[in-house]
Write an enzyme that holds these catalytic residues in place. Structure first.
Site, mmCIF file in Angstrom:
data_model
loop_
_atom_site.group_PDB
_atom_site.id
_atom_site.type_symbol
_atom_site.label_atom_id
_atom_site.label_comp_id
_atom_site.label_asym_id
_atom_site.label_seq_id
_atom_site.Cartn_x
_atom_site.Cartn_y
_atom_site.Cartn_z
ATOM 1 N N GLY A 10 0.544 -1.658 -0.340
ATOM 2 C CA GLY A 10 0.199 -0.379 0.238
ATOM 3 C C GLY A 10 1.031 1.332 -0.625
ATOM 4 N N GLY A 13 -0.069 5.218 -1.522
ATOM 5 C CA GLY A 13 -1.167 5.711 -0.732
ATOM 6 C C GLY A 13 -0.962 6.672 0.253
ATOM 7 C CD GLN A 14 -3.476 10.806 3.728
ATOM 8 O OE1 GLN A 14 -4.415 9.749 4.715
ATOM 9 N NE2 GLN A 14 -3.503 12.083 4.342
ATOM 10 C CG ASP A 36 -0.800 0.859 -4.085
ATOM 11 O OD1 ASP A 36 -1.437 0.428 -4.451
ATOM 12 O OD2 ASP A 36 -0.165 1.278 -3.040
ATOM 13 N NE ARG A 38 -3.200 4.703 -4.801
ATOM 14 C CZ ARG A 38 -3.586 5.878 -4.461
ATOM 15 N NH1 ARG A 38 -4.001 6.779 -5.166
ATOM 16 N NH2 ARG A 38 -3.803 5.349 -3.048
ATOM 17 C CE1 TYR A 144 -10.537 1.478 7.668
ATOM 18 C CE2 TYR A 144 -11.046 3.624 9.696
ATOM 19 C CZ TYR A 144 -9.686 3.134 8.671
ATOM 20 O OH TYR A 144 -8.799 3.560 8.677
ATOM 21 C CE LYS A 148 -7.252 0.156 10.130
ATOM 22 N NZ LYS A 148 -6.650 0.191 9.293
HETATM 23 P P1 NAD Z 1 -4.828 4.991 1.493
HETATM 24 O O1 NAD Z 1 -6.290 5.099 1.018
HETATM 25 O O2 NAD Z 1 -4.068 6.710 0.910
HETATM 26 O O3 NAD Z 1 -3.626 3.808 0.623
HETATM 27 C C1 NAD Z 1 -3.744 2.589 0.845
HETATM 28 C C2 NAD Z 1 -2.979 1.622 -0.256
HETATM 29 O O4 NAD Z 1 -3.638 0.922 -0.498
HETATM 30 C C3 NAD Z 1 -3.826 2.646 -1.874
HETATM 31 O O5 NAD Z 1 -2.719 3.287 -2.588
HETATM 32 C C4 NAD Z 1 -4.145 1.210 -2.509
HETATM 33 O O6 NAD Z 1 -3.589 1.151 -4.468
HETATM 34 C C5 NAD Z 1 -3.379 0.763 -1.797
HETATM 35 N N1 NAD Z 1 -3.699 -1.206 -1.799
HETATM 36 C C6 NAD Z 1 -5.799 -1.427 -1.866
HETATM 37 N N2 NAD Z 1 -5.446 -2.205 -2.204
HETATM 38 C C7 NAD Z 1 -5.209 -3.479 -2.331
HETATM 39 C C8 NAD Z 1 -4.421 -4.497 -2.206
HETATM 40 N N3 NAD Z 1 -5.213 -5.588 -2.418
HETATM 41 N N4 NAD Z 1 -3.769 -4.595 -2.891
HETATM 42 C C9 NAD Z 1 -1.955 -3.973 -2.755
HETATM 43 N N5 NAD Z 1 -2.063 -2.909 -2.541
HETATM 44 C C10 NAD Z 1 -3.745 -2.500 -2.766
HETATM 45 O O7 NAD Z 1 -4.508 4.975 2.893
HETATM 46 P P2 NAD Z 1 -3.888 5.424 3.769
HETATM 47 O O8 NAD Z 1 -4.456 6.089 4.227
HETATM 48 O O9 NAD Z 1 -2.709 5.863 3.775
HETATM 49 O O10 NAD Z 1 -3.872 4.709 4.345
HETATM 50 C C11 NAD Z 1 -2.595 3.244 5.207
HETATM 51 C C12 NAD Z 1 -3.415 2.734 6.811
HETATM 52 O O11 NAD Z 1 -3.410 3.463 7.629
HETATM 53 C C13 NAD Z 1 -4.916 1.821 6.557
HETATM 54 O O12 NAD Z 1 -5.019 0.376 6.834
HETATM 55 C C14 NAD Z 1 -5.541 3.338 6.691
HETATM 56 O O13 NAD Z 1 -6.445 2.643 7.781
HETATM 57 C C15 NAD Z 1 -5.226 2.760 8.377
HETATM 58 N N6 NAD Z 1 -5.735 4.735 8.825
HETATM 59 C C16 NAD Z 1 -5.021 5.858 8.282
HETATM 60 C C17 NAD Z 1 -5.493 7.088 8.844
HETATM 61 C C18 NAD Z 1 -5.561 7.943 7.715
HETATM 62 O O14 NAD Z 1 -6.100 9.166 8.387
HETATM 63 N N7 NAD Z 1 -5.356 8.359 6.486
HETATM 64 C C19 NAD Z 1 -6.119 7.022 9.665
HETATM 65 C C20 NAD Z 1 -5.960 6.230 10.310
HETATM 66 C C21 NAD Z 1 -5.446 4.447 10.122
HETATM 67 N N1 SER Z 2 -8.780 9.490 8.308
HETATM 68 C C1 SER Z 2 -9.353 7.986 9.050
HETATM 69 C C2 SER Z 2 -10.767 7.586 8.245
HETATM 70 O O1 SER Z 2 -11.296 8.945 7.798
HETATM 71 C C3 SER Z 2 -9.244 7.326 10.785
HETATM 72 O O2 SER Z 2 -9.181 6.076 10.342
HETATM 73 O O3 SER Z 2 -11.583 6.647 7.991
#
Ligand code: NAD
Ligand code: SER
Length: 312
Positions: A10, A13-14, A36, A38, A144, A148
């Site tokens: 992943g 991603g962000q 990833d 994508r 979600y 988690k």
């Molecule tokens: P994101 O959606 O920006 O990135 C996730 C990445 O996973 C994407 O690039 C997507 O293409 C990739 N992905 C999706 N399906 C896939 C697959 N089958 N195989 C391989 N890659 C795949 O999410 P994020 O914000 O970077 O979050 C990363 C983790 O952190 C997640 O577990 C999310 O729940 C957790 N999280 C994020 C936040 C936040 O605010 N961003 C907050 C709490 C928890």
């Molecule tokens: N930033 C995340 C969401 O809003 C929290 O896990 O889904």
């Protein structure tokens, strides 16, 4: 010193982009393999190895772990809260199966460490709204959040039963400028900067008084690395650690943005994401993380907003 080979799943991603770059700085570019579903994010191009891979394909994942000599996995692939409510079965399937695939492979290949993030979304309407503690009533109402919470207990189970060194943080909403957010309820706090700069106005999908726990990405990356570098004997939580940075409402971040863009205006049109936000705590108590591995945030709202504008 043992040579580590790290697989980030992943990575486009962000969080993945910034975490991959930070890990490459620490472990050497060639030792951190980004992957990833994508395409490779532009910011990662030329900085180290990239593998296109679906984490749901366990055979392929296992093959890559063996072929690349992987010793640690950071699993970031997931469907976030808002997107999850649109397709609950898909969110459950990806969020659970990806974790089980990684934990099984970690067990078979004796990986040194696994990182998997949880979220404030584990908490639900019956959890304390203010200063929500590590251990409390946890009854999530989004798919979600359910995924988690279940995931946290799978991590704990693999640690207890098979000795896997899996570590986790309950991230708050994360705010960043490098890569776009992926469908969360807290995404408004990023969109607001972009539209403020482009249009000087923003229509917010949450009510003005919706307080949520938030964190600036540099703090989140540092927390992740500090947790993963901590001595295993200091890690007392094998489900997932509460983690806190700041807490603010749309009205408060808008007021802070106005200090930089005086003619900025905000309006409110709450949508399906409002009940999701309303089900979460407004602030988090992360005393256990502070005590166990010395966590302390750097960024409060004013400094975060200043830094966002400096970089956007
Ligand atoms: P994101 O959606 O920006 O990135 C996730 C990445 O996973 C994407 O690039 C997507 O293409 C990739 N992905 C999706 N399906 C896939 C697959 N089958 N195989 C391989 N890659 C795949 O999410 P994020 O914000 O970077 O979050 C990363 C983790 O952190 C997640 O577990 C999310 O729940 C957790 N999280 C994020 C936040 C936040 O605010 N961003 C907050 C709490 C928890
Ligand atoms: N930033 C995340 C969401 O809003 C929290 O896990 O889904």
């Amino acid at each position: 010193m043992v040579k580590e080979r790290i697989l980030v799943i992943g990575a486009s991603g962000q969080i993945g982009v910034e975490l991959t770059l930070a890990l490459r700085k620490m472990y050497g570019n060639a030792n951190v393999i980004a992957s990833d579903l994508r395409e490779e994010n532009d910011l990662l191009k030329g900085t180290g190895p990239y593998v296109s891979m679906d984490v749901m394909n366990k055979k392929m994942l296992h093959l890559q772990v063996i072929r690349q000599g992987v010793t640690q996995i950071y699993l970031l692939a997931a469907i976030l809260s808002a997107t999850g409510e649109k397709n609950p079965h898909l969110a459950w399937s990806l969020n659970m199966q990806s974790l089980l695939n990684v934990l099984d492979i970690a067990k078979e290949e004796h990986l040194h460490k696994v990182y998997w993030p949880s979220s404030i979304a584990v908490f639900g309407p019956t959890s304390p709204k203010q200063d929500c503690p590590q251990q409390t009533i946890i009854e999530p109402t989004t798919v979600y959040g359910i995924s988690k919470y279940a995931g946290e207990f799978w991590c704990n189970y693999y640690h207890q039963r098979y000795g896997i060194d899996v570590r986790s943080l309950r991230y708050p909403g994360l705010i960043s400028y490098k890569s776009a957010p992926g469908g969360g309820t807290t995404d408004y706090a990023i969109e607001i900067f972009h539209t403020a700069l482009e249009e000087k106005k923003y229509e917010c999908f949450l009510r003005e008084d919706t307080y949520l726990p938030m964190m600036y990405m540099p703090d989140a990356i540092r927390a992740t690395i500090e947790l993963m570098e901590a001595d295993a004997s200091n890690i007392t939580v094998r489900t997932s650690y509460n983690l806190s940075g700041m807490s603010f409402s749309p009205k408060e971040i808008a007021a802070e943005i106005k200090k930089h863009i005086p003619d900025f205006s905000i309006s409110y049109k709450p949508d399906y994401r409002q009940p999701i936000a309303d089900s979460w705590p407004q602030s988090i108590n992360d005393m256990v993380a502070r005590k166990d591995w010395g966590w302390k945030e750097d960024f409060a709202l004013d400094r975060m907003v200043e830094d966002m504008f400096k970089n956007l």
